[in-house]
Design an enzyme around this catalytic site. Structure first.
Site, PDB file in Angstrom:
ATOM      1  N   HIS A 105       0.890  -1.156   0.000  1.00  0.00           N
ATOM      2  CA  HIS A 105       0.000   0.000   0.000  1.00  0.00           C
ATOM      3  C   HIS A 105       0.932   1.210   0.000  1.00  0.00           C
ATOM      4  O   HIS A 105       1.470   1.589   1.038  1.00  0.00           O
ATOM      5  CB  HIS A 105      -0.882  -0.049   1.250  1.00  0.00           C
ATOM      6  CG  HIS A 105      -1.801   1.121   1.406  1.00  0.00           C
ATOM      7  ND1 HIS A 105      -3.140   1.061   1.101  1.00  0.00           N
ATOM      8  CD2 HIS A 105      -1.577   2.391   1.822  1.00  0.00           C
ATOM      9  CE1 HIS A 105      -3.709   2.235   1.334  1.00  0.00           C
ATOM     10  NE2 HIS A 105      -2.777   3.054   1.782  1.00  0.00           N
ATOM     11  N   CYS A 157      -3.436  11.121   3.017  1.00  0.00           N
ATOM     12  CA  CYS A 157      -3.669  10.930   4.444  1.00  0.00           C
ATOM     13  C   CYS A 157      -3.582  12.286   5.135  1.00  0.00           C
ATOM     14  O   CYS A 157      -2.569  12.969   5.031  1.00  0.00           O
ATOM     15  CB  CYS A 157      -2.619   9.989   5.020  1.00  0.00           C
ATOM     16  SG  CYS A 157      -2.728   9.865   6.813  1.00  0.00           S
TER      17      CYS A 157
END
Lengths: 318, 318
Positions: free
Chosen positions: B218, B251
């Site tokens: 990821h 994020c």
């Protein structure tokens, strides 16, 4: 895996020329000079400042002489200019502050040569002998031959690697026949078609044909593979890359009408990759990120570089 | 050089969840459903549609149930939902259309665990046994354990690879002790610190420790190295990647206050890299580019993907 990896790479900055040439309007001289100065301060040792091309066709570069005059020079930095014909070369020669270098250009695709330079590829190649004479007469040191569309072309599709090797050996011989040494072959992925395998294959083939010649890469990040291609090239020992700060620029003939199609690989992202791989660049990454943000402020719209927006890794208070 | 390269990779799409979760406002259900449908039509077989998290903290995802209800499902596609606590899991279980998969999450950085999940890393790890019980009770198949900040953290800096290997072996043993098999360890470069060498090193170490376990990645493209890291992982035989269409997302704790800091690696650029390397993805690249452009139209500002702006390579009339 790091057997052929260079310990140090040369990163040649092309943003000030590539970037502002493609923008729809001219930008103030003082801002462009400040960017060049910021790039030099960040440790870049080769900066392509402007092009000496038709002011009618490329009005953004009409003030190239004034830009060179404005730059406060830093010792040890090569301030480069681009030209595409003899008129441009003579303009560059007459401009104080241009660090002239003798470049040759070959086109792996005839259609692209005609579209980009209004000249058949064969005719372009025939002209290289004339360039060698001009450079010799002017005492301009020969720097490299750039093979444009070496990884394919948007008009002709795939270009056989053997054709590119043929061009490389041909231009190398041309130089030798005139008692000159060609220091570098630069392979350009002009329209962003290469993947890592194509990079490995072509670099390997050119190196086999010309083991004494430095190989450089001029990669575009058109389709996102720019740094994956750089990483593959580094493993093949390639130690010279052209790039643009903040990802400035692009080729007007290479994109599908979207001005956001990416240009050259982004200088600070490339330098960050080298840093992560333990490869020296001589660049102060923090200062380079600042220069990239200056480029974005000048252009006035978000640019495509990644590191410039994320910032360098640093530990924050938890 | 292609010895370990997989012939086919699994690309798991997280854009609809990652992307819209980070945007400052909610987007219409119909548009988000259309994006999920376009992604499925392009050949993606695993799509994370939404998260079941606090509607107060993440109001953009408050309508997760309604979104699942709206999607016209395509056979063979796994429509995934994310949860971070039991309440979220039970919401997901109660929602028709969610293809439940049992994920575990470990944090290689304690500080990041506390900031991201309001819970110490050790406490998070202790909870994994409880998750295994919950999944077993509910008949939810175990899919993978994700090791967050496996390549370093913005609060703690570098994370020793041996610590990550220790977490991987610990969670693998935890599953075995309960008679369950952990099919995959996913290594997450949550804040974008990895370079190709770190990827090779950690993948190699985890594989050595758990040779039977699939390794997934990821990766975030925070600092531009996303696809260079993917390329390195492919050479190590990694065959599972999470990504976001058009580069949607990011994020909120990983960026330095700039909402343009990149999120996950971009799905269509990743698929293009695989295509260039001759690795199958099952994806129709042209349809995926169309889906990425739909994502950009929905979000209403330029997104960071490259291929979506340049278009697929195609021969044009000279």
């Amino acid at each position: 895996m790091a057997g052929d990896r260079p310990r140090h790479v040369t990163i040649r900055e092309e943003g000030p020329r590539e970037g502002f040439q493609i923008e729809p309007r001219p930008y103030p001289l003082a801002e462009r000079a400040a960017l060049v100065e910021a790039l030099a301060a960040a440790g870049l040792r080769s900066i392509q400042v402007a092009s000496f091309v038709s002011p009618r066709k490329v009005p953004q570069m009409a003030d190239a002489e004034a830009l060179f005059a404005l730059i406060r020079r830093r010792p040890g930095v090569h301030y480069d200019g681009l030209w595409l014909n003899e008129q441009g070369f003579h303009r560059a020669r007459a401009t104080p502050g241009v660090d002239l270098e003798g470049r040759l250009a070959l086109y792996a695709s005839d259609s692209f040569a005609r579209r980009n330079n209004d000249c058949a590829a064969d005719e372009m190649h025939a002209r290289q002998a004339r360039w060698l004479d001009l450079y010799a007469e002017a005492g301009v040191p020969l720097s490299r031959a750039i093979i444009v569309t070496a990884f394919g072309c948007c008009y002709e599709g795939a270009v056989p690697p053997r054709h590119v090797v043929g061009l490389a050996t041909w231009v190398d011989r041309l130089c030798r026949e005139r008692g000159q040494v060609l220091p570098e072959i630069t392979l350009a992925d002009t329209v962003g078609l290469a993947g890592p395998d194509e990079v490995r294959r072509l670099v390997g083939m050119v190196r086999e044909a010309l083991p004494e010649t430095r190989i450089g890469l001029h990669l575009h990040d058109t389709r996102g593979l720019g740094l994956a291609n750089v990483a593959a090239a580094l493993e093949m020992g390639v130690d010279a890359f052209d790039s643009s700060v903040a990802g400035l620029g692009g080729c007007p003939f290479a994109a599908h009408g979207d001005h956001r199609a990416a240009g050259n690989v982004c200088t600070e992202d490339l330098a960050f990759l080298c840093d992560r791989l333990g490869i020296g660049t001589g660049i102060d990454l923090g200062a380079l990120v600042e220069a990239s943000r200056l480029a974005e402020r000048i252009v006035g719209r978000p640019l495509g570089g990644r590191l410039m927006h994320a910032g360098l890794p640093e530990r924050r208070a938890a």
